[in-house]
Design a protein around this motif. Structure first.
Motif, PDB file in Angstrom:
ATOM      1  N   PHE A 147      33.507  58.354  53.444  1.00  0.00           N
ATOM      2  CA  PHE A 147      34.404  57.193  53.347  1.00  0.00           C
ATOM      3  C   PHE A 147      34.979  57.090  51.936  1.00  0.00           C
ATOM      4  N   PRO A 148      35.825  58.014  51.541  1.00  0.00           N
ATOM      5  CA  PRO A 148      36.388  57.978  50.176  1.00  0.00           C
ATOM      6  C   PRO A 148      37.211  56.721  49.907  1.00  0.00           C
ATOM      7  N   ALA A 149      37.707  56.061  50.969  1.00  0.00           N
ATOM      8  CA  ALA A 149      38.497  54.842  50.772  1.00  0.00           C
ATOM      9  C   ALA A 149      37.657  53.707  50.183  1.00  0.00           C
ATOM     10  N   LEU A 150      36.339  53.834  50.204  1.00  0.00           N
ATOM     11  CA  LEU A 150      35.470  52.812  49.629  1.00  0.00           C
ATOM     12  C   LEU A 150      35.506  52.816  48.107  1.00  0.00           C
ATOM     13  N   TRP A 151      36.185  53.801  47.520  1.00  0.00           N
ATOM     14  CA  TRP A 151      36.377  53.860  46.067  1.00  0.00           C
ATOM     15  C   TRP A 151      37.884  53.762  45.786  1.00  0.00           C
ATOM     16  N   PRO A 152      38.474  52.582  45.971  1.00  0.00           N
ATOM     17  CA  PRO A 152      39.930  52.436  45.814  1.00  0.00           C
ATOM     18  C   PRO A 152      40.337  52.503  44.348  1.00  0.00           C
ATOM     19  N   SER A 153      41.572  52.878  44.133  1.00  0.00           N
ATOM     20  CA  SER A 153      42.129  52.915  42.780  1.00  0.00           C
ATOM     21  C   SER A 153      43.436  52.132  42.764  1.00  0.00           C
ATOM     22  N   GLY A 154      43.802  51.652  41.610  1.00  0.00           N
ATOM     23  CA  GLY A 154      45.045  50.902  41.484  1.00  0.00           C
ATOM     24  C   GLY A 154      44.841  49.613  40.728  1.00  0.00           C
ATOM     25  N   ASP A 155      45.893  48.814  40.703  1.00  0.00           N
ATOM     26  CA  ASP A 155      45.858  47.521  40.005  1.00  0.00           C
ATOM     27  C   ASP A 155      45.498  46.434  41.002  1.00  0.00           C
ATOM     28  N   PHE A 156      44.382  45.732  40.761  1.00  0.00           N
ATOM     29  CA  PHE A 156      43.919  44.689  41.685  1.00  0.00           C
ATOM     30  C   PHE A 156      43.932  43.312  41.015  1.00  0.00           C
ATOM     31  N   SER A 157      44.927  43.083  40.190  1.00  0.00           N
ATOM     32  CA  SER A 157      45.050  41.797  39.507  1.00  0.00           C
ATOM     33  C   SER A 157      46.097  40.896  40.146  1.00  0.00           C
ATOM     34  N   GLY A 158      46.622  41.301  41.309  1.00  0.00           N
ATOM     35  CA  GLY A 158      47.679  40.535  41.951  1.00  0.00           C
ATOM     36  C   GLY A 158      47.190  39.319  42.706  1.00  0.00           C
ATOM     37  N   VAL A 159      48.130  38.638  43.358  1.00  0.00           N
ATOM     38  CA  VAL A 159      47.822  37.393  44.079  1.00  0.00           C
ATOM     39  C   VAL A 159      46.881  37.648  45.246  1.00  0.00           C
ATOM     40  N   ARG A 160      47.113  38.753  45.961  1.00  0.00           N
ATOM     41  CA  ARG A 160      46.279  39.072  47.124  1.00  0.00           C
ATOM     42  C   ARG A 160      44.805  39.192  46.753  1.00  0.00           C
ATOM     43  N   ALA A 161      44.512  39.922  45.699  1.00  0.00           N
ATOM     44  CA  ALA A 161      43.129  40.092  45.261  1.00  0.00           C
ATOM     45  C   ALA A 161      42.520  38.766  44.817  1.00  0.00           C
ATOM     46  N   LYS A 162      43.309  37.929  44.153  1.00  0.00           N
ATOM     47  CA  LYS A 162      42.798  36.631  43.702  1.00  0.00           C
ATOM     48  C   LYS A 162      42.484  35.717  44.882  1.00  0.00           C
ATOM     49  N   GLU A 163      43.328  35.750  45.900  1.00  0.00           N
ATOM     50  CA  GLU A 163      43.071  34.932  47.090  1.00  0.00           C
ATOM     51  C   GLU A 163      41.799  35.387  47.806  1.00  0.00           C
ATOM     52  N   LEU A 164      41.652  36.689  47.931  1.00  0.00           N
ATOM     53  CA  LEU A 164      40.461  37.216  48.583  1.00  0.00           C
ATOM     54  C   LEU A 164      39.203  36.903  47.779  1.00  0.00           C
ATOM     55  N   LYS A 165      39.307  36.995  46.479  1.00  0.00           N
ATOM     56  CA  LYS A 165      38.166  36.684  45.615  1.00  0.00           C
ATOM     57  C   LYS A 165      37.757  35.222  45.757  1.00  0.00           C
ATOM     58  N   THR A 166      38.738  34.332  45.848  1.00  0.00           N
ATOM     59  CA  THR A 166      38.447  32.906  46.006  1.00  0.00           C
ATOM     60  C   THR A 166      37.790  32.622  47.347  1.00  0.00           C
ATOM     61  N   GLU A 167      38.366  33.191  48.421  1.00  0.00           N
ATOM     62  CA  GLU A 167      37.816  32.953  49.749  1.00  0.00           C
ATOM     63  C   GLU A 167      36.413  33.546  49.889  1.00  0.00           C
ATOM     64  N   LEU A 168      36.243  34.768  49.430  1.00  0.00           N
ATOM     65  CA  LEU A 168      34.929  35.398  49.523  1.00  0.00           C
ATOM     66  C   LEU A 168      33.908  34.655  48.669  1.00  0.00           C
ATOM     67  N   GLY A 169      34.312  34.229  47.482  1.00  0.00           N
ATOM     68  CA  GLY A 169      33.391  33.483  46.616  1.00  0.00           C
ATOM     69  C   GLY A 169      32.935  32.191  47.249  1.00  0.00           C
ATOM     70  N   PHE A 170      33.855  31.473  47.899  1.00  0.00           N
ATOM     71  CA  PHE A 170      33.487  30.226  48.575  1.00  0.00           C
ATOM     72  C   PHE A 170      32.488  30.491  49.689  1.00  0.00           C
ATOM     73  N   LEU A 171      32.747  31.514  50.483  1.00  0.00           N
ATOM     74  CA  LEU A 171      31.853  31.845  51.587  1.00  0.00           C
ATOM     75  C   LEU A 171      30.487  32.297  51.071  1.00  0.00           C
ATOM     76  N   ILE A 172      30.476  33.062  49.987  1.00  0.00           N
ATOM     77  CA  ILE A 172      29.214  33.541  49.413  1.00  0.00           C
ATOM     78  C   ILE A 172      28.361  32.386  48.926  1.00  0.00           C
ATOM     79  N   ARG A 173      28.964  31.404  48.288  1.00  0.00           N
ATOM     80  CA  ARG A 173      28.181  30.273  47.774  1.00  0.00           C
ATOM     81  C   ARG A 173      27.475  29.529  48.902  1.00  0.00           C
ATOM     82  N   ARG A 174      28.167  29.326  50.002  1.00  0.00           N
ATOM     83  CA  ARG A 174      27.544  28.628  51.132  1.00  0.00           C
ATOM     84  C   ARG A 174      26.510  29.526  51.818  1.00  0.00           C
TER      85      ARG A 174
END
Length: 441
Positions: free
Chosen positions: A208-235
């Motif tokens: 599964f080489p796709a599990l090691w992604p490369s690129g710039d992950f500072s965009g809006v999409r990554a921030k939204e996912l980080k927020t949603e995942l963080g909220f779910l993780i806390r609960r």
């Protein structure tokens, strides 16, 4: 008759592959117990189960995170160019980053906490401290790998994960046994964990080489996912803490109040019960990505029918596991040295009843979690209060038997709360929950 029974129990390929891994563990586990009993002294064996209990604190850190990744992945899967399905690279990056931070936090906290606890318990030798730190470091490494494993699992490739975990057992136990027989004592367990980490990482990188992604992950999409995942993780983290306390808090209590020998009895007997009764968890575990995927597609009634049948099968298998655990304890009492390292049948009855009830309750939670939510935080908080108090009180009153009664009381509270929460997600009540975790307050 066998075919009808197999069909009734829903023994499909996914369950069978996961069962083979558990089955191998059931075969290798008892062999490993024999090796442990014959190579370690009673004092070292007590330390071994204490180490297992203390490193289970990892669940305070990573079970909520890994479960949240598995919950979100089915809702983010899309078709790839190679004909497979999986989440985009932004989510993979966010998931792996979370697990790396969790692993680092666990290593720093648990290393210091464990050293303090060992000093408090009178285990201040340099060798014991070194064995503990080695155990913590390798546990943190394997925990950091769970992010990628859960992405693969949540993408519906349950069989691939089952095969990988099966192969990992074939690496872990031989390394562990050779080192135990060579006199490496508790260092053998950290060395075998390191071997498993290296093996899994190499396999995932190749398949599964796709599990090691490369690129710039500072965009809006990554921030939204980080927020949603963080909220779910806390609960989710609050919820999984209760599972740690219910299943593991008895070891430090018993080690301190009743001594290493009683701790060894609880550890070995509890391992037998949790192994056999815990086989029932395979059904909901292997079916969860299918439930969640159907929910994400809007086929909620169809998903619930699948869940209901899977849950009934879980109850049936857990009941069979309860009976098998009692038979196993009775048989092992006739084997030299095991008789003095095992709890008696009256002592294990409440403990195994608690394990049975806990497996049933945890199986219920898979249905609400199919909606990418974590609604069990309040139930978890209740159990966090009840569990340690009940185990401490009953063990002081009834000795080793009281540990089972304390856990049983805790799970009676837990199953009642879990059932009430799960009821709200059943389609027949026409109270369909919102899909996004951010909408749950």
């Amino acid at each position: 008759m066998p075919r009808r029974l197999i069909k009734l129990l829903g023994l499909d390929r996914s369950v069978a592959l996961a069962g083979v891994g558990r089955g191998l563990g059931m075969v290798l586990g008892p062999i490993g117990s024999v090796v442990v009993v014959w190579t370690l002294s009673a004092q070292e064996q007590g330390l071994y189960y204490l180490f297992l209990s203390l490193v289970s604190l990892k669940a305070f850190f990573d079970l909520g995170a890994s479960a949240s990744i598995a919950q979100m992945t089915p809702h983010l899967c899309k078709a790839n160019g190679d004909g497979t399905e999986g989440p985009d690279s932004s989510f993979i990056h966010v998931a792996v980053s979370w697990m790396n931070k969790v692993a680092l936090g666990f290593g720093l906290f648990c290393g210091v906490f464990g050293i303090g606890y060992l000093y408090w318990s009178g285990q201040a030798s340099v060798a014991t401290q070194a064995m503990w730190l080695a155990t913590v470091c390798t546990t943190a490494l394997t925990g950091s790998q769970e992010g990628r494993l859960q992405v693969v699992y949540g993408s519906g490739r349950v069989d691939a994960i089952s095969k990988l975990r099966f192969s990992s057992l074939l690496v872990q136990y031989p390394v562990q046994w050779v080192l135990l027989l060579s006199g490496a004592s508790l260092f053998s367990f950290s060395a075998s964990a390191l071997a498993v980490y290296i093996f899994q990482r190499m396999t995932l990188r190749r398949k599964f080489p796709a599990l090691w992604p490369s690129g710039d992950f500072s965009g809006v999409r990554a921030k939204e996912l980080k927020t949603e995942l963080g909220f779910l993780i806390r609960r989710a983290s609050l919820t999984y803490i209760s599972g740690v306390l219910v299943s593991q808090v008895q070891q430090p209590i018993v080690f301190k109040t009743l001594g290493p020998e009683q701790s060894a009895k609880l550890g070995l007997s509890g391992m037998i019960g949790s192994t056999l009764i815990g086989l029932s968890s395979l059904w909901c575990l292997t079916m969860f990505p299918r439930f969640a995927r159907k929910v994400a597609e809007g086929a909620i009634q169809d998903a619930y029918r699948d869940f209901r049948m899977t849950f009934l099968r879980t109850v049936a298998v857990a009941t069979g596991g309860f009976a098998a655990a009692l038979v196993a304890i009775s048989f092992l009492h006739y084997i030299p040295r095991f008789s003095e390292r095992l709890m008696s049948i009256p002592q294990v009855l409440p403990l195994f009843a608690a394990l049975w009830l806990g497996n049933i309750a945890l199986s219920m939670t898979y249905w609400p979690r199919s909606f990418k939510v974590e609604p069990f935080a309040m139930v978890a908080c209740s159990q966090m209060i009840v569990s340690p108090l009940a185990v401490w009180f009953f063990s002081r009153w009834l000795g080793l038997t009281g540990v089972g009664w304390g856990n049983l009381c805790s799970w009676i509270v837990g199953v009642f709360g879990i059932a009430l929460v799960t009821r709200r997600f059943i389609p027949s009540f026409d109270r369909r929950p919102k899909v996004s975790a951010l909408d749950i307050t």
